[in-house]
Enzyme design. Structure first.
Site, PDB file in Angstrom:
ATOM      1  N   ARG A   1     -42.863  40.189  24.207  1.00 35.93           N
ATOM      2  CA  ARG A   1     -43.013  40.786  22.877  1.00 35.93           C
ATOM      3  C   ARG A   1     -43.713  42.127  23.046  1.00 35.93           C
ATOM      4  O   ARG A   1     -44.305  42.400  24.095  1.00 35.93           O
ATOM      5  CB  ARG A   1     -43.837  39.876  21.974  1.00 35.93           C
TER       6      ARG A   1
ATOM      7  N   GLY B   1       8.356   0.111  -7.480  1.00 36.35           N
ATOM      8  CA  GLY B   1       7.675  -1.034  -8.092  1.00 36.35           C
ATOM      9  C   GLY B   1       7.254  -2.055  -7.048  1.00 36.35           C
ATOM     10  O   GLY B   1       7.698  -2.024  -5.900  1.00 36.35           O
ATOM     11  N   THR B   2       6.379  -2.967  -7.489  1.00 37.08           N
ATOM     12  CA  THR B   2       5.788  -3.920  -6.542  1.00 37.08           C
ATOM     13  C   THR B   2       6.822  -4.896  -5.946  1.00 37.08           C
ATOM     14  O   THR B   2       6.704  -5.299  -4.794  1.00 37.08           O
ATOM     15  CB  THR B   2       4.638  -4.702  -7.208  1.00 37.08           C
TER      16      THR B   2
ATOM     17  N   ALA C   1       0.820  -1.223   0.000  1.00 39.00           N
ATOM     18  CA  ALA C   1       0.000   0.000   0.000  1.00 39.00           C
ATOM     19  C   ALA C   1       0.849   1.266   0.000  1.00 39.00           C
ATOM     20  O   ALA C   1       0.443   2.290   0.527  1.00 39.00           O
ATOM     21  CB  ALA C   1      -0.933  -0.014   1.223  1.00 39.00           C
ATOM     22  N   ALA C   2       2.021   1.185  -0.609  1.00 41.34           N
ATOM     23  CA  ALA C   2       2.912   2.348  -0.561  1.00 41.34           C
ATOM     24  C   ALA C   2       2.677   3.320  -1.705  1.00 41.34           C
ATOM     25  O   ALA C   2       3.122   4.467  -1.655  1.00 41.34           O
ATOM     26  CB  ALA C   2       4.365   1.884  -0.571  1.00 41.34           C
TER      27      ALA C   2
ATOM     28  N   GLU D   1       3.151  -7.537 -18.334  1.00 41.69           N
ATOM     29  CA  GLU D   1       2.323  -6.375 -18.000  1.00 41.69           C
ATOM     30  C   GLU D   1       1.676  -5.802 -19.262  1.00 41.69           C
ATOM     31  O   GLU D   1       2.228  -5.915 -20.360  1.00 41.69           O
ATOM     32  CB  GLU D   1       3.186  -5.299 -17.320  1.00 41.69           C
TER      33      GLU D   1
ATOM     34  N   ARG E   1      -3.271   7.376 -10.934  1.00 44.09           N
ATOM     35  CA  ARG E   1      -4.428   7.329 -11.828  1.00 44.09           C
ATOM     36  C   ARG E   1      -5.732   7.742 -11.140  1.00 44.09           C
ATOM     37  O   ARG E   1      -6.732   8.015 -11.781  1.00 44.09           O
ATOM     38  CB  ARG E   1      -4.569   5.912 -12.408  1.00 44.09           C
TER      39      ARG E   1
ATOM     40  N   GLY F   1      -1.829  -7.590 -15.772  1.00 41.56           N
ATOM     41  CA  GLY F   1      -0.752  -8.420 -16.313  1.00 41.56           C
ATOM     42  C   GLY F   1      -1.355  -9.698 -16.897  1.00 41.56           C
ATOM     43  O   GLY F   1      -2.267 -10.282 -16.309  1.00 41.56           O
TER      44      GLY F   1
HETATM   45  C1  UD1 Z   1      -0.376  -4.965 -10.659  1.00 31.62           C
HETATM   46  C2  UD1 Z   1       0.394  -6.115 -11.319  1.00 31.62           C
HETATM   47  C3  UD1 Z   1      -0.456  -6.666 -12.466  1.00 31.62           C
HETATM   48  C4  UD1 Z   1      -1.802  -7.117 -11.947  1.00 31.62           C
HETATM   49  C5  UD1 Z   1      -2.500  -5.978 -11.175  1.00 31.62           C
HETATM   50  C6  UD1 Z   1      -3.724  -6.528 -10.471  1.00 31.62           C
HETATM   51  C7  UD1 Z   1       2.786  -5.624 -11.121  1.00 31.62           C
HETATM   52  C8  UD1 Z   1       3.973  -5.127 -11.825  1.00 31.62           C
HETATM   53  N1  UD1 Z   1       1.638  -5.633 -11.838  1.00 31.62           N
HETATM   54  O1  UD1 Z   1      -0.492  -3.934 -11.622  1.00 31.62           O
HETATM   55  O2  UD1 Z   1       0.187  -7.759 -13.068  1.00 31.62           O
HETATM   56  O3  UD1 Z   1      -2.614  -7.565 -13.009  1.00 31.62           O
HETATM   57  O4  UD1 Z   1      -1.621  -5.411 -10.181  1.00 31.62           O
HETATM   58  O5  UD1 Z   1      -4.491  -5.552  -9.843  1.00 31.62           O
HETATM   59  O6  UD1 Z   1       2.879  -6.001  -9.975  1.00 31.62           O
HETATM   60  N2  UD1 Z   1       2.744  -0.528  -4.719  1.00 31.62           N
HETATM   61  C9  UD1 Z   1       3.660  -0.275  -3.736  1.00 31.62           C
HETATM   62  N3  UD1 Z   1       4.898   0.172  -4.080  1.00 31.62           N
HETATM   63  C10 UD1 Z   1       5.264   0.385  -5.365  1.00 31.62           C
HETATM   64  C11 UD1 Z   1       4.316   0.134  -6.375  1.00 31.62           C
HETATM   65  C12 UD1 Z   1       3.061  -0.332  -6.026  1.00 31.62           C
HETATM   66  O7  UD1 Z   1       3.383  -0.453  -2.554  1.00 31.62           O
HETATM   67  O8  UD1 Z   1       6.413   0.783  -5.591  1.00 31.62           O
HETATM   68  C13 UD1 Z   1       1.405  -1.011  -4.331  1.00 31.62           C
HETATM   69  C14 UD1 Z   1       0.314  -0.021  -4.741  1.00 31.62           C
HETATM   70  O9  UD1 Z   1       0.044   0.876  -3.673  1.00 31.62           O
HETATM   71  C15 UD1 Z   1      -0.860  -0.929  -5.059  1.00 31.62           C
HETATM   72  C16 UD1 Z   1      -0.217  -2.266  -5.441  1.00 31.62           C
HETATM   73  O10 UD1 Z   1       1.116  -2.202  -5.023  1.00 31.62           O
HETATM   74  O11 UD1 Z   1      -1.692  -1.122  -3.962  1.00 31.62           O
HETATM   75  C17 UD1 Z   1      -0.302  -2.541  -6.935  1.00 31.62           C
HETATM   76  O12 UD1 Z   1       0.313  -1.492  -7.648  1.00 31.62           O
HETATM   77  P1  UD1 Z   1      -0.298  -0.888  -8.985  1.00 31.62           P
HETATM   78  O13 UD1 Z   1       0.590   0.200  -9.421  1.00 31.62           O
HETATM   79  O14 UD1 Z   1      -1.731  -0.583  -8.799  1.00 31.62           O
HETATM   80  O15 UD1 Z   1      -0.130  -2.128  -9.959  1.00 31.62           O
HETATM   81  P2  UD1 Z   1      -0.956  -2.443 -11.284  1.00 31.62           P
HETATM   82  O16 UD1 Z   1      -0.465  -1.575 -12.374  1.00 31.62           O
HETATM   83  O17 UD1 Z   1      -2.393  -2.436 -11.002  1.00 31.62           O
HETATM   84 CA    CA Z   2      -3.580  -1.874  -9.281  1.00 37.68          CA
END
Ligand code: UD1
Ligand code: CA
Length: 458
Positions: free
Chosen positions: A438, A77-78, A8-9, A154, A14, A139
């Site tokens: 009044r 990134g995730t 949740a970082a 992706e 968007r 993805g």
């Molecule tokens: C991601 C997946 C995608 C999947 C989709 C499902 C990746 C690269 N892609 O894409 O394959 O189909 O979710 O919903 O993982 N977050 C962090 N730190 C970061 C980036 C993101 O904590 O550096 C958290 C975001 O707050 C979010 C979650 O990770 O809650 C997913 O990130 P988001 O950018 O929404 O990924 P998607 O593009 O939706």
């Molecule tokens: Ca997402």
């Protein structure tokens, strides 16, 4: 041991909102609160870890001691988000369920099924996927000829052919802790976004470890929310689910597509909800109550057989057999007693009323304590604000307040009192009195003819 790791970082660019995405409300409750609550309800998860970064204080406030927080300084990134949990999870034996903080509707039952399937299958990594009509943004899952998950591509990086694949990644995974951090080390940023993608662990593990998929049938449970349009879709799914549960429990809803009931609302069987009504927060609606149409209730209690029409009720309580509205507004701990009638354009703020009190038209009752069987005549108001501070009005039992009376606080009105219509009351009124405050009426006879002199004849 099984750990849950919530990502949740991210800011949620968007969403185009000041609120960090995972704290954005659905039916007035933050997304992340749904996720944490469902994870707390399963016996399969021993500890919840939450990765925060952008506006992390918001999450500290929301979740407090319910989760272990780790910080991702830069949102790279995730995969990098998961890496921030290394300090907590690296030396812990067991498995980790990874859940994106923007996948709010996964039930406890489904969570259990995913974890149990992972264990039963002997997988090292289970990717939770779904088959959707419109895969845009997700993805895509690439499988080899034997049906094993080989890779996730992706949306941005997919070729035209890959874009046609309708099996997509939900972002939920279960992985063996032993391998997780070794594999993460190998993730690179060779993609259009130049981010560390968690999805890359699939291909890194493919062939070396056992990678399986779990396909979710009830797609909306794992839908991701990236923008306000998707918020509205998640909200619709949730609303339909909640309404169905209430209706099958004996709550009658007329035109339920127009009715919004929050996740934490409790309604007893025998309640009727009429169109265009929204009830949210930890509200309770008791049996026999009829609420709506066109009513909004938040964090309030509506007791047995109350009728509420075309009204707003916030942080307040209405005791049994009272009627509220049309067009009433109760707020800031208004407590309406049993069998009251609170009618057209009446506002009650931070006040209590006793049994069978009536304010049927055009009143303001603020910072007041009102007894039983009090009648507020049309347009009578408590004047609680002197321009600097608020003051209290106490009104006893069996008080009859005439129309258009101003009761200037601080003020004590005892039992069995009458107040003449049009009075502006500034002094306390002793028991049993009639108060008149009044100007006296003066009739100037023949005034009309005196003023309008007859015109001289031509
Ligand atoms: C991601 C997946 C995608 C999947 C989709 C499902 C990746 C690269 N892609 O894409 O394959 O189909 O979710 O919903 O993982 N977050 C962090 N730190 C970061 C980036 C993101 O904590 O550096 C958290 C975001 O707050 C979010 C979650 O990770 O809650 C997913 O990130 P988001 O950018 O929404 O990924 P998607 O593009 O939706
Ligand atoms: Ca997402």
């Amino acid at each position: 041991m099984t750990y849950a790791l919530i990502l949740a970082a991210g800011k949620g660019t968007r969403m185009k909102s000041e609120i960090p995405k995972c704290a954005y409300p659905i039916l007035k409750k933050p997304m992340i609160s749904y996720i944490v609550e469902k994870l707390e309800q399963t016996n399969n998860v021993n500890e919840i870890v939450c990765v925060v970064g952008y506006k992390k204080e918001v999450f500290y406030d929301l979740l407090q001691q319910r989760v272990t927080f780790v910080t991702q300084e830069k949102q790279l990134g995730t995969a990098n988000a998961v890496l921030s949990a290394k300090v907590i999870l690296e030396n812990k034996k067991g498995t980790t369920l990874i859940v994106p903080g923007d996948v709010p509707l996964m039930s406890t039952k489904l969570t259990d099924k995913i974890i149990n399937t992972h264990h039963a299958s002997g997988n090292d990594l289970t990717v939770v996927s779904m088959i959707v009509d419109n895969p845009k943004g997700y993805g895509r899952i690439l499988k080899d000829d034997d049906g094993n998950v080989e890779k996730i591509v992706e949306d941005k990086d997919a070729t035209y052919a890959e874009k046609q694949i309708r099996e997509v990644n939900s972002g939920v995974y279960v992985i063996n802790n032993e391998y997780l951090f070794d594999v993460l080390k190998e993730v690179k940023t060779e993609n259009k976004n130049q981010e560390y993608y968690l999805t890359d662990i699939v291909n890194l593990m493919y062939g070396k470890y056992k990678v399986g998929s779990f396909v979710v049938r009830d797609v909306h449970q794992v839908m991701g929310v990236n923008d306000l349009y998707q918020i509205s879709i998640a909200e619709r799914f949730l609303r339909e689910d909640i309404n169905r549960v209430h209706m099958t429990n004996g709550v009658s809803m007329v035109n339920p597509e127009t009715i919004t009931i929050g996740y934490d609302v409790v309604m007893e069987p025998g309640v009727t909800i009429l169109p265009n009504t929204t009830i949210t927060g930890k509200s309770v609606i008791k049996t026999g109550a009829i609420v709506g149409p066109n009513t909004e209730i938040h964090e309030s209690e509506i007791h047995e057989d109350v009728i509420v029409k075309h009204s707003l009720i916030f942080d307040s309580t209405v005791m049994e057999k009272s009627t509220i509205g049309p067009f009433a507004h109760l707020r800031e701990n208004a407590i309406v007693g049993i069998g009251n009638r609170i009618g057209n354009f009446v506002e009650i703020k931070n006040s209590q009323t006793g049994r069978e009190t009536k304010a049927a038209h055009l009143s303001y009752i603020g910072d007041s304590s009102v007894g039983c069987r009090v009648n507020f005549g049309c347009g009578s108001i408590t004047v609680n604000f002197d321009g600097v501070s608020k003051h209290k009005t106490n009104i006893g039992d069996d008080v009859f307040i005439g129309c258009n009376v101003n009761m200037i606080a601080p003020l004590n009105i005892s039992n069995n009192v009458f107040i003449a219509a049009g009075s502006t009351v500034t002094k306390d009124i002793p028991e049993g009195s009639l108060a008149i405050a009044r100007g006296r009426q003066v009739n100037k006879t023949d005034y009309y003819t005196h003023l309008i002199k007859p015109k001289p004849e031509k």
